[in-house]
Design a protein around this motif. Structure first.
Motif, PDB file in Angstrom:
ATOM      1  N   LEU A 140      33.166 -14.394   5.706  1.00 53.78           N
ATOM      2  CA  LEU A 140      33.029 -13.214   4.846  1.00 53.78           C
ATOM      3  C   LEU A 140      32.580 -12.030   5.686  1.00 53.78           C
ATOM      4  N   ASP A 141      33.455 -11.045   5.796  1.00 50.49           N
ATOM      5  CA  ASP A 141      33.156  -9.876   6.630  1.00 50.49           C
ATOM      6  C   ASP A 141      33.790  -8.634   6.033  1.00 50.49           C
ATOM      7  N   HIS A 142      33.804  -8.558   4.690  1.00 50.15           N
ATOM      8  CA  HIS A 142      34.403  -7.389   4.030  1.00 50.15           C
ATOM      9  C   HIS A 142      33.306  -6.578   3.360  1.00 50.15           C
ATOM     10  N   ASP A 169      28.962 -12.405   7.690  1.00 47.25           N
ATOM     11  CA  ASP A 169      28.472 -11.403   8.632  1.00 47.25           C
ATOM     12  C   ASP A 169      27.597 -10.392   7.881  1.00 47.25           C
ATOM     13  N   ASN A 170      26.738  -9.680   8.598  1.00 47.18           N
ATOM     14  CA  ASN A 170      26.018  -8.514   8.071  1.00 47.18           C
ATOM     15  C   ASN A 170      25.062  -8.803   6.925  1.00 47.18           C
ATOM     16  N   VAL A 171      24.472  -9.978   6.900  1.00 47.51           N
ATOM     17  CA  VAL A 171      23.602 -10.296   5.760  1.00 47.51           C
ATOM     18  C   VAL A 171      22.300  -9.489   5.803  1.00 47.51           C
ATOM     19  N   LEU A 198      23.205  -6.191  15.045  1.00 46.28           N
ATOM     20  CA  LEU A 198      24.389  -5.435  14.638  1.00 46.28           C
ATOM     21  C   LEU A 198      25.244  -5.199  15.879  1.00 46.28           C
ATOM     22  N   GLU A 199      26.534  -5.409  15.753  1.00 43.85           N
ATOM     23  CA  GLU A 199      27.460  -5.320  16.896  1.00 43.85           C
ATOM     24  C   GLU A 199      27.175  -4.081  17.760  1.00 43.85           C
ATOM     25  N   TYR A 200      27.070  -4.319  19.077  1.00 43.16           N
ATOM     26  CA  TYR A 200      26.931  -3.252  20.089  1.00 43.16           C
ATOM     27  C   TYR A 200      25.642  -2.447  19.955  1.00 43.16           C
TER      28      TYR A 200
HETATM   29  O1  LIG Z   1      29.864  -5.508  10.689  1.00 41.52           O
HETATM   30  C1  LIG Z   1      29.838  -4.448   9.832  1.00 41.52           C
HETATM   31  C2  LIG Z   1      28.975  -3.374  10.022  1.00 41.52           C
HETATM   32  C3  LIG Z   1      28.971  -2.297   9.118  1.00 41.52           C
HETATM   33  C4  LIG Z   1      28.048  -1.162   9.342  1.00 41.52           C
HETATM   34  C5  LIG Z   1      28.469   0.149   9.118  1.00 41.52           C
HETATM   35  C6  LIG Z   1      27.601   1.200   9.363  1.00 41.52           C
HETATM   36  C7  LIG Z   1      26.310   0.944   9.822  1.00 41.52           C
HETATM   37  F1  LIG Z   1      25.482   1.971  10.055  1.00 41.52           F
HETATM   38  C8  LIG Z   1      25.882  -0.348  10.026  1.00 41.52           C
HETATM   39  C9  LIG Z   1      26.756  -1.408   9.794  1.00 41.52           C
HETATM   40  C10 LIG Z   1      29.853  -2.296   8.030  1.00 41.52           C
HETATM   41  C11 LIG Z   1      30.735  -3.376   7.829  1.00 41.52           C
HETATM   42  N1  LIG Z   1      31.597  -3.378   6.771  1.00 41.52           N
HETATM   43  C12 LIG Z   1      32.433  -4.417   6.616  1.00 41.52           C
HETATM   44  C13 LIG Z   1      32.406  -5.501   7.496  1.00 41.52           C
HETATM   45  N2  LIG Z   1      31.561  -5.533   8.541  1.00 41.52           N
HETATM   46  C14 LIG Z   1      30.726  -4.478   8.733  1.00 41.52           C
END
Ligand SMILES: Oc1cc(-c2ccc(F)cc2)cc2nccnc12
Ligand SMILES: [Mg+2]
Length: 214
Positions: A140-142, A169-171, A198-200
């Motif tokens: 789930l990553d939407h 993801d992103n919980v 959070l990525e990067y």
């Molecule tokens: O991995 C993610 C990160 C973010 C996201 C956006 C903005 C921020 F500031 C922080 C995190 C949004 C997302 N939407 C859908 C799927 N994955 C997402």
């Protein structure tokens, strides 16, 4: 006219990644999004956690909700056993069009089926459309407010079997509090949190792995 971020990511993949080499596509996107412009791929740190779960589960039938540019679809597909399929679902047609090209460049198009449209419309149709019994693994990553309703819908549509695994993801960031409360509080799930970032970035985020107990 300005290009979109997904278009710039695709251009970078075509410029820097080796055609047919999934790892070089993944690494190219990570480099670009870490050093040029941030984008919402699951990324290298959380991606490693996802990799370990995919390798452990060896899913024959896997679903991804939220394709974006295809980064995790390519990452997952490169680890799938022969004859297994990843179905990845994307609501946004601009993202879907880019993802198709990224998936093709990586050479994993025969392991990935990309479907476009709202998850709420597709989930009730999937068994029939794809001759499925259930999914072994769902990523789930939407949109975070869709995690819970879509999970309940998958349960109702019989797409989860005893032992099916949900990976979200992103919980933490942006956060999916209602989903977390559900999978952590329900006797029908055994849930575990993998702390990450959070990525990067250095912002805390994490992945929740939940086993459906039937
Ligand atoms: O991995 C993610 C990160 C973010 C996201 C956006 C903005 C921020 F500031 C922080 C995190 C949004 C997302 N939407 C859908 C799927 N994955 C997402
Ligand atoms: Mg995400």
């Amino acid at each position: 006219y300005g290009s979109t971020r997904p278009e710039r990511i695709l251009a970078e993949v075509k410029r820097k990644a080796t055609r047919g080499d999934a790892r070089s596509v993944v690494d190219t996107i990570d480099q670009y999004c870490r050093h040029q412009e941030w984008a919402m791929n699951v990324g290298d740190e959380k991606g490693t956690i996802l990799d370990s779960i995919v390798c452990e589960v060896k899913p024959m039938a896997m679903l991804e909700l939220g394709t974006y540019c295809g980064y995790s679809a390519v990452r997952i597909a490169s680890l799938l056993p022969p004859n297994s399929r990843l179905i990845t679902m994307e609501f946004n047609p601009v993202f879907a069009a880019i993802a198709r090209q990224v998936i093709a460049w990586a050479g994993v198009e025969d392991k990935v089926v990309l479907i476009e449209g709202p998850s709420g419309d597709w989930i009730p149709k999937m068994k029939k459309e794809f001759g499925l019994t259930s999914f072994d693994l769902v990523f789930l990553d939407h949109w975070k407010d869709c995690y819970l309703p879509d999970t309940k819908l998958m349960e109702e549509c019989g797409l989860l079997r005893t032992g099916s695994i949900l990976v979200a993801d992103n919980v933490i960031c942006p956060g999916a509090p209602d989903y977390l409360e559900y999978v952590r509080g329900s006797p029908r799930y055994e849930s575990k949190y993998f702390r990450s970032h959070l990525e990067y970035t250095r912002v805390e985020d994490g992945i929740e792995k939940s086993v459906f107990l039937g």
